[in-house]
Scaffold this active site. Structure first.
Site, PDB file in Angstrom:
ATOM      1  N   CYS A  36      39.731  40.839  49.938  1.00  0.00           N
ATOM      2  CA  CYS A  36      40.947  41.643  49.819  1.00  0.00           C
ATOM      3  C   CYS A  36      41.121  42.453  51.097  1.00  0.00           C
ATOM      4  CB  CYS A  36      40.825  42.566  48.601  1.00  0.00           C
ATOM      5  SG  CYS A  36      42.181  43.746  48.442  1.00  0.00           S
ATOM      6  N   CYS A  43      40.527  46.610  49.944  1.00  0.00           N
ATOM      7  CA  CYS A  43      39.221  47.165  49.532  1.00  0.00           C
ATOM      8  C   CYS A  43      38.035  46.301  49.931  1.00  0.00           C
ATOM      9  CB  CYS A  43      39.204  47.424  48.038  1.00  0.00           C
ATOM     10  SG  CYS A  43      39.118  45.930  47.016  1.00  0.00           S
ATOM     11  N   CYS A  71      43.865  41.979  43.028  1.00  0.00           N
ATOM     12  CA  CYS A  71      42.463  42.296  43.229  1.00  0.00           C
ATOM     13  C   CYS A  71      42.002  43.152  42.047  1.00  0.00           C
ATOM     14  CB  CYS A  71      42.293  43.066  44.537  1.00  0.00           C
ATOM     15  SG  CYS A  71      40.644  43.744  44.797  1.00  0.00           S
ATOM     16  N   CYS A 103      41.050  47.114  43.549  1.00  0.00           N
ATOM     17  CA  CYS A 103      42.065  48.068  44.024  1.00  0.00           C
ATOM     18  C   CYS A 103      43.443  47.816  43.429  1.00  0.00           C
ATOM     19  CB  CYS A 103      42.150  48.053  45.547  1.00  0.00           C
ATOM     20  SG  CYS A 103      42.840  46.538  46.260  1.00  0.00           S
ATOM     21  N   CYS A 138      47.940  30.721  44.806  1.00  0.00           N
ATOM     22  CA  CYS A 138      48.777  30.782  46.013  1.00  0.00           C
ATOM     23  C   CYS A 138      48.774  32.225  46.519  1.00  0.00           C
ATOM     24  CB  CYS A 138      50.180  30.304  45.647  1.00  0.00           C
ATOM     25  SG  CYS A 138      51.240  30.020  47.042  1.00  0.00           S
TER      26      CYS A 138
END
Length: 173
Positions: free
Chosen positions: A82, A85, A130, A133, A153
């Site tokens: 990510c 984070c 995510c 976060c 995607c």
């Protein structure tokens, strides 16, 4: 239904199709057993840590133009994390060319994403974020390769790629 609400109120993830989770004060349901603790950090606090373009995608749920991500042509072994984070989200062995213009994967790292229903284009889609976060990553579709048939995607700006020979960065809080 009462049991699921009770489990969610305790912070235990309930596995349900296209679970709704998105508000920061709510516990997010993940698509696998919870192994990631949700950060209690307001979205605005991430603005200083990511680019303005990445912030729009991650925390305002925008989408980057197809074909614009350098990650489309990334073929080395490594981990996609990510961009906010730094939670690992995808392994490179699950990346494939979907010919859509966005980095695509056959599956995420178990427990590292959460999903919700998305009707922004009128038709129902499954959006994923995510698990740590809450940053918007992209959408999952059921038109991927066998055996799972999934296409995760992703917006390239919502990810960072870490080549396998390098250490993963520490998680950001």
């Amino acid at each position: 239904m009462k049991r699921r609400a009770f489990l969610i109120s305790l912070g235990v993830a309930a596995t349900v199709p296209a679970a709704v989770f998105y508000r920061p004060q709510q516990v997010m349901a993940v698509n696998e057993p919870a192994i990631v603790e949700r950060l209690k950090k307001p979205h605005k606090a991430w603005q200083a840590l990511v680019s303005p373009e990445a912030y729009k995608i991650l925390f305002e749920e925008h989408t980057e133009p197809p074909g614009s991500s350098a990650l489309n042509n990334e073929h080395r072994d490594g981990t996609y994390i990510c961009a906010a984070c730094y939670l690992p989200l995808f392994e490179s062995r699950h990346k494939y060319d979907s010919s859509t213009g966005w980095p695509s994967f056959t599956q995420p790292i178990a427990g590292h994403t959460g999903t919700k229903r998305d009707y922004k284009l009128i038709i129902l889609r499954t959006e994923y974020h995510c698990a740590r976060c809450g940053g918007h990553q992209g959408h999952v579709f059921n038109d991927g390769p066998k055996p799972r048939g999934e296409r995760w995607c992703n917006n390239g700006l919502a990810l960072k790629f870490i080549v396998r020979s390098e250490s993963l960065p520490p998680l950001r809080s």
